[in-house]
Design a protein around this motif. Structure first.
Motif, PDB file in Angstrom:
ATOM      1  N   THR A  14      31.678 -82.307  38.568  1.00  0.00           N
ATOM      2  CA  THR A  14      32.796 -82.346  39.544  1.00  0.00           C
ATOM      3  C   THR A  14      33.992 -82.654  39.423  1.00  0.00           C
ATOM      4  OG1 THR A  14      31.998 -84.804  40.262  1.00  0.00           O
ATOM      5  CG2 THR A  14      31.428 -82.832  41.574  1.00  0.00           C
ATOM      6  N   PRO A  34      28.941 -88.367  41.623  1.00  0.00           N
ATOM      7  CA  PRO A  34      28.212 -86.608  41.605  1.00  0.00           C
ATOM      8  C   PRO A  34      28.798 -85.823  39.704  1.00  0.00           C
ATOM      9  CG  PRO A  34      29.773 -86.578  43.473  1.00  0.00           C
ATOM     10  CD  PRO A  34      29.900 -87.620  42.590  1.00  0.00           C
ATOM     11  N   GLU A  86      33.770 -77.342  48.193  1.00  0.00           N
ATOM     12  CA  GLU A  86      32.197 -76.996  48.586  1.00  0.00           C
ATOM     13  C   GLU A  86      32.032 -78.847  47.871  1.00  0.00           C
ATOM     14  OE1 GLU A  86      28.136 -77.192  50.416  1.00  0.00           O
ATOM     15  OE2 GLU A  86      30.171 -76.247  50.483  1.00  0.00           O
ATOM     16  N   GLU A  87      32.777 -78.679  46.221  1.00  0.00           N
ATOM     17  CA  GLU A  87      32.688 -79.656  45.973  1.00  0.00           C
ATOM     18  C   GLU A  87      33.006 -80.933  46.496  1.00  0.00           C
ATOM     19  OE1 GLU A  87      35.189 -80.927  41.514  1.00  0.00           O
ATOM     20  OE2 GLU A  87      33.168 -79.309  41.594  1.00  0.00           O
ATOM     21  N   SER A 125      30.669 -86.969  50.586  1.00  0.00           N
ATOM     22  CA  SER A 125      29.408 -87.064  51.278  1.00  0.00           C
ATOM     23  C   SER A 125      28.856 -88.135  50.515  1.00  0.00           C
ATOM     24  CB  SER A 125      28.347 -85.964  51.359  1.00  0.00           C
ATOM     25  OG  SER A 125      28.715 -85.004  52.427  1.00  0.00           O
ATOM     26  N   ARG A 126      29.278 -87.882  49.157  1.00  0.00           N
ATOM     27  CA  ARG A 126      28.679 -88.775  48.452  1.00  0.00           C
ATOM     28  C   ARG A 126      29.072 -90.354  48.472  1.00  0.00           C
ATOM     29  NH1 ARG A 126      25.774 -88.456  42.829  1.00  0.00           N
ATOM     30  NH2 ARG A 126      25.067 -86.639  44.366  1.00  0.00           N
ATOM     31  N   ILE A 149      30.697 -82.703  48.536  1.00  0.00           N
ATOM     32  CA  ILE A 149      29.411 -83.056  47.662  1.00  0.00           C
ATOM     33  C   ILE A 149      29.770 -84.410  47.714  1.00  0.00           C
ATOM     34  CG2 ILE A 149      28.627 -83.036  45.677  1.00  0.00           C
ATOM     35  CD1 ILE A 149      28.275 -80.169  45.417  1.00  0.00           C
TER      36      ILE A 149
END
Length: 127
Positions: free
Chosen positions: A49, A46, A82-83, A89-90, A86
């Motif tokens: 980040t 991402p 939140e990061e 999920s990635r 992400i």
């Protein structure tokens, strides 16, 4: 207990490590090196980040599907929740995009049930 903690950590982040099982992905893979190249080809860190490192552990069936659910064995994050979502999920999406591997029968027999690890890092922590 570790399995519970990993599952709890993922559920707190709102992430379900579900790896879909579909048709084999990519050209035939016949060596461990080719397997690694195939798996890493789907990793796209991402952007923007903060420093992170996540190590996951997983196994394959002889047909190249992921056996069970990947497990996080190590993680460190410098960003907010939140990061982290992400990033996780990635990572799971990259594994999902590259599996099942299109393994040859010979490699499938050799890797079935064996444990593999991958360590994902932010672009800023790579050498």
């Amino acid at each position: 207990m570790k399995r519970f903690l990993v599952g709890l950590a993922l559920s707190v982040l709102g992430i379900t490590p579900a790896i879909s099982q579909q048709a084999p992905v990519g050209p035939p893979v016949n060596t461990i090196r080719e397997m690694g190249e195939a798996l890493w080809s789907c990793w796209n860190p991402p952007p923007d980040t903060q420093n992170f490192q996540v190590t996951i552990r997983f196994s394959f069936k002889r047909n190249g599907e992921v056996l069970g659910k990947p497990r996080i064995t190590y993680s460190t994050f410098n960003g907010d929740v939140e990061e982290r979502k992400i990033i996780m999920s990635r990572i799971l999406a990259s594994l999902d995009a590259c599996t099942p591997l299109n393994v040859t029968p010979e490699l499938g027999g050799a890797i079935a049930g064996q444990i593999f690890t991958m360590t994902f890092t932010s672009p800023s922590t790579k050498a």
